[in-house]
Scaffold this active site. Structure first.
Site, PDB file in Angstrom:
ATOM      1  N   THR A   1      52.474  17.318  47.282  1.00  0.00           N
ATOM      2  CA  THR A   1      53.061  18.081  46.172  1.00  0.00           C
ATOM      3  C   THR A   1      52.632  19.547  46.236  1.00  0.00           C
ATOM      4  O   THR A   1      53.440  20.457  45.991  1.00  0.00           O
ATOM      5  CB  THR A   1      52.640  17.443  44.839  1.00  0.00           C
ATOM      6  OG1 THR A   1      53.001  16.065  44.881  1.00  0.00           O
ATOM      7  CG2 THR A   1      53.324  18.098  43.666  1.00  0.00           C
TER       8      THR A   1
ATOM      9  N   ASP B   1      50.752  33.243  39.813  1.00  0.00           N
ATOM     10  CA  ASP B   1      49.474  32.634  39.397  1.00  0.00           C
ATOM     11  C   ASP B   1      49.761  31.332  38.647  1.00  0.00           C
ATOM     12  O   ASP B   1      49.612  31.259  37.436  1.00  0.00           O
ATOM     13  CB  ASP B   1      48.718  33.638  38.516  1.00  0.00           C
ATOM     14  CG  ASP B   1      47.337  33.147  38.116  1.00  0.00           C
ATOM     15  OD1 ASP B   1      46.794  32.250  38.794  1.00  0.00           O
ATOM     16  OD2 ASP B   1      46.792  33.660  37.115  1.00  0.00           O
TER      17      ASP B   1
ATOM     18  N   ARG C   1      37.055  45.764  32.689  1.00  0.00           N
ATOM     19  CA  ARG C   1      37.289  46.557  31.481  1.00  0.00           C
ATOM     20  C   ARG C   1      36.909  48.005  31.727  1.00  0.00           C
ATOM     21  O   ARG C   1      35.755  48.284  32.074  1.00  0.00           O
ATOM     22  CB  ARG C   1      36.442  46.008  30.317  1.00  0.00           C
ATOM     23  CG  ARG C   1      36.947  44.674  29.767  1.00  0.00           C
ATOM     24  CD  ARG C   1      38.285  44.852  29.067  1.00  0.00           C
ATOM     25  NE  ARG C   1      38.896  43.606  28.631  1.00  0.00           N
ATOM     26  CZ  ARG C   1      39.785  42.883  29.326  1.00  0.00           C
ATOM     27  NH1 ARG C   1      40.163  43.265  30.531  1.00  0.00           N
ATOM     28  NH2 ARG C   1      40.312  41.794  28.837  1.00  0.00           N
TER      29      ARG C   1
ATOM     30  N   ASP D   1      47.154  19.464  42.942  1.00  0.00           N
ATOM     31  CA  ASP D   1      47.867  18.183  43.005  1.00  0.00           C
ATOM     32  C   ASP D   1      47.564  17.527  44.352  1.00  0.00           C
ATOM     33  O   ASP D   1      46.713  18.020  45.101  1.00  0.00           O
ATOM     34  CB  ASP D   1      49.385  18.450  42.828  1.00  0.00           C
ATOM     35  CG  ASP D   1      50.068  17.315  42.071  1.00  0.00           C
ATOM     36  OD1 ASP D   1      49.860  16.146  42.479  1.00  0.00           O
ATOM     37  OD2 ASP D   1      50.779  17.584  41.095  1.00  0.00           O
TER      38      ASP D   1
ATOM     39  N   LYS E   1      48.357  28.342  39.718  1.00  0.00           N
ATOM     40  CA  LYS E   1      47.159  27.502  39.888  1.00  0.00           C
ATOM     41  C   LYS E   1      47.511  26.058  40.224  1.00  0.00           C
ATOM     42  O   LYS E   1      47.188  25.122  39.474  1.00  0.00           O
ATOM     43  CB  LYS E   1      46.277  27.558  38.633  1.00  0.00           C
ATOM     44  CG  LYS E   1      45.779  28.960  38.297  1.00  0.00           C
ATOM     45  CD  LYS E   1      44.764  28.955  37.167  1.00  0.00           C
ATOM     46  CE  LYS E   1      44.188  30.314  36.882  1.00  0.00           C
ATOM     47  NZ  LYS E   1      45.122  31.265  36.260  1.00  0.00           N
TER      48      LYS E   1
ATOM     49  N   THR F   1      36.883  30.209  34.462  1.00  0.00           N
ATOM     50  CA  THR F   1      35.794  30.866  33.716  1.00  0.00           C
ATOM     51  C   THR F   1      35.599  30.239  32.336  1.00  0.00           C
ATOM     52  O   THR F   1      34.592  30.485  31.687  1.00  0.00           O
ATOM     53  CB  THR F   1      36.051  32.374  33.547  1.00  0.00           C
ATOM     54  OG1 THR F   1      37.426  32.578  33.322  1.00  0.00           O
ATOM     55  CG2 THR F   1      35.613  33.148  34.753  1.00  0.00           C
TER      56      THR F   1
ATOM     57  N   GLY G   1      44.689  43.352  32.407  1.00  0.00           N
ATOM     58  CA  GLY G   1      45.759  43.056  31.469  1.00  0.00           C
ATOM     59  C   GLY G   1      45.718  43.893  30.221  1.00  0.00           C
ATOM     60  O   GLY G   1      46.233  45.023  30.179  1.00  0.00           O
ATOM     61  N   ARG G   2      45.070  43.364  29.173  1.00  0.00           N
ATOM     62  CA  ARG G   2      45.147  43.997  27.853  1.00  0.00           C
ATOM     63  C   ARG G   2      44.725  45.460  27.793  1.00  0.00           C
ATOM     64  O   ARG G   2      45.308  46.216  27.021  1.00  0.00           O
ATOM     65  CB  ARG G   2      44.380  43.132  26.837  1.00  0.00           C
ATOM     66  CG  ARG G   2      45.147  41.847  26.508  1.00  0.00           C
ATOM     67  CD  ARG G   2      44.294  40.787  25.897  1.00  0.00           C
ATOM     68  NE  ARG G   2      43.331  40.253  26.863  1.00  0.00           N
ATOM     69  CZ  ARG G   2      42.424  39.337  26.579  1.00  0.00           C
ATOM     70  NH1 ARG G   2      42.342  38.855  25.354  1.00  0.00           N
ATOM     71  NH2 ARG G   2      41.605  38.904  27.518  1.00  0.00           N
TER      72      ARG G   2
ATOM     73  N   GLN H   1      36.463  38.840  27.560  1.00  0.00           N
ATOM     74  CA  GLN H   1      35.916  38.966  28.907  1.00  0.00           C
ATOM     75  C   GLN H   1      34.470  39.438  28.763  1.00  0.00           C
ATOM     76  O   GLN H   1      34.172  40.628  28.754  1.00  0.00           O
ATOM     77  CB  GLN H   1      36.726  39.965  29.746  1.00  0.00           C
ATOM     78  CG  GLN H   1      38.188  39.578  29.939  1.00  0.00           C
ATOM     79  CD  GLN H   1      38.388  38.489  30.972  1.00  0.00           C
ATOM     80  OE1 GLN H   1      37.439  37.852  31.428  1.00  0.00           O
ATOM     81  NE2 GLN H   1      39.628  38.225  31.347  1.00  0.00           N
TER      82      GLN H   1
ATOM     83  N   LYS I   1      51.554  40.210  38.007  1.00  0.00           N
ATOM     84  CA  LYS I   1      51.161  38.783  38.036  1.00  0.00           C
ATOM     85  C   LYS I   1      52.060  37.996  37.083  1.00  0.00           C
ATOM     86  O   LYS I   1      52.220  38.361  35.926  1.00  0.00           O
ATOM     87  CB  LYS I   1      49.697  38.643  37.600  1.00  0.00           C
ATOM     88  CG  LYS I   1      49.212  37.200  37.542  1.00  0.00           C
ATOM     89  CD  LYS I   1      47.698  37.153  37.450  1.00  0.00           C
ATOM     90  CE  LYS I   1      47.150  37.035  36.053  1.00  0.00           C
ATOM     91  NZ  LYS I   1      47.261  35.692  35.456  1.00  0.00           N
TER      92      LYS I   1
HETATM   93  O1  C5P Z   1      43.933  40.895  29.449  1.00  0.00           O
HETATM   94  P1  C5P Z   1      42.968  40.598  30.545  1.00  0.00           P
HETATM   95  O2  C5P Z   1      42.614  41.814  31.377  1.00  0.00           O
HETATM   96  O3  C5P Z   1      41.762  39.836  30.091  1.00  0.00           O
HETATM   97  O4  C5P Z   1      43.823  39.638  31.513  1.00  0.00           O
HETATM   98  C1  C5P Z   1      43.277  39.069  32.648  1.00  0.00           C
HETATM   99  C2  C5P Z   1      44.293  38.208  33.317  1.00  0.00           C
HETATM  100  O5  C5P Z   1      43.630  37.475  34.339  1.00  0.00           O
HETATM  101  C3  C5P Z   1      44.942  37.159  32.421  1.00  0.00           C
HETATM  102  O6  C5P Z   1      46.268  36.936  32.931  1.00  0.00           O
HETATM  103  C4  C5P Z   1      44.085  35.943  32.608  1.00  0.00           C
HETATM  104  O7  C5P Z   1      44.788  34.743  32.424  1.00  0.00           O
HETATM  105  C5  C5P Z   1      43.672  36.095  34.059  1.00  0.00           C
HETATM  106  N1  C5P Z   1      42.402  35.449  34.408  1.00  0.00           N
HETATM  107  C6  C5P Z   1      41.190  35.719  33.764  1.00  0.00           C
HETATM  108  N2  C5P Z   1      40.043  35.110  34.168  1.00  0.00           N
HETATM  109  C7  C5P Z   1      40.066  34.258  35.169  1.00  0.00           C
HETATM  110  C8  C5P Z   1      41.258  33.982  35.830  1.00  0.00           C
HETATM  111  C9  C5P Z   1      42.417  34.614  35.421  1.00  0.00           C
HETATM  112  O8  C5P Z   1      41.147  36.499  32.828  1.00  0.00           O
HETATM  113  N3  C5P Z   1      38.946  33.702  35.563  1.00  0.00           N
END
Ligand code: C5P
Length: 244
Positions: free
Chosen positions: A73, A64, A190, A69, A66, A128, A219-220, A199, A37
């Site tokens: 556009t 991503d 998670r 507009d 988002k 969120t 992500g993390r 989260q 992403k």
């Molecule tokens: O690190 P983590 O797993 O929280 O990353 C989740 C990814 O998804 C990040 O890039 C975050 O910006 C994105 N995201 C999110 N919640 C949303 C939409 C997108 O965490 N509602």
């Protein structure tokens, strides 16, 4: 639904880093990740060159950015995204039906111009970071938050979009309402035993897939792990194990 060969293809890892150099370092650490992403921070800093890097490595791309507009556009941005051959593109559902339809049509045109497969447009229903109080007091929306998110999902579907971004907690209900073909892309996942961080309403990857998620954005738990490649493999194994 988009073709998926394996569990690994359903896990999207965000390149949440500030520069091209950092992005390439992360790509090199995670050779088994097939779907990446690219969000606002990296795209603004590195530009479309990051998409070229991903294409050269034969990765799938979730762009991503988002978009929100006016229809003309949105259409221009989605046409350009379609030309790149990216796989997923986000737009905001509250841009409205005319803008969503224009975006969808333009994405197909852009893909046809370069002979790429067309991207799947998916809508953000409600960020969120917006809680029920903010929705009511600042945005002056009188619907309950979950009702509003559902209405935005239905608007995306009526506008011929491919799917939405949603919390794994909402996936089961949305899968029932929106049917099997609608893409549900779920961040907020998670793995068992990992800190939830910001989260709050997290589910495990296996739970999210069982609830009906098409793709997970993780992500993390992967990128900040002591060994990201092992963490990615463990998540794939956890999902695969739960489906036997
Ligand atoms: O690190 P983590 O797993 O929280 O990353 C989740 C990814 O998804 C990040 O890039 C975050 O910006 C994105 N995201 C999110 N919640 C949303 C939409 C997108 O965490 N509602």
């Amino acid at each position: 639904m988009m073709a998926t060969n394996s569990v690994a293809d359903r896990i999207i890892v965000p390149l949440d880093v500030p520069s091209m150099e950092d992005a390439i370092a992360l790509l090199d650490r995670l050779p088994d990740v097939t779907f990446w992403k690219v969000g606002l921070e990296l795209f603004v800093s590195a530009g479309p060159a990051i998409l070229e890097q991903l294409k050269q490595r034969q990765k799938r791309i979730f762009l991503d950015l988002k978009f929100h507009d006016i229809p003309n556009t949105m259409a221009g941005a989605c046409r350009a995204a379609g030309r790149y051959g990216v796989d997923l593109v986000t737009v905001h559902a509250p841009a409205g039906k005319v803008a969503l339809q224009a975006a969808q049509a333009a994405a197909l045109e852009g893909a046809a111009e370069t002979g790429c497969p067309p991207p799947n447009l998916i809508a953000v229903t409600l960020l969120t970071s917006i809680n029920p109080r903010t929705l009511a007091m600042e945005l002056k929306v009188s619907l309950e938050l979950t009702d509003y998110a559902l209405q935005m999902a239905l608007l995306a579907q009526e506008s011929s979009l491919s799917g939405i971004v949603c919390s794994p907690q909402e996936a089961a209900d949305l899968r029932r309402v929106c049917g099997d073909q609608f893409l549900l892309v779920c961040p907020g996942v998670r793995p068992t035993g990992v800190a939830k961080g910001d989260q709050q309403r997290a589910m495990t990857p296996a739970q999210a897939i069982a609830a009906g998620a098409s793709y997970l954005v993780v992500g993390r738990p992967i990128t900040q792990a002591a060994d990201p490649a092992i963490s990615f493999r463990q998540i794939c194994d956890e999902i695969a194990g739960s489906r036997k």
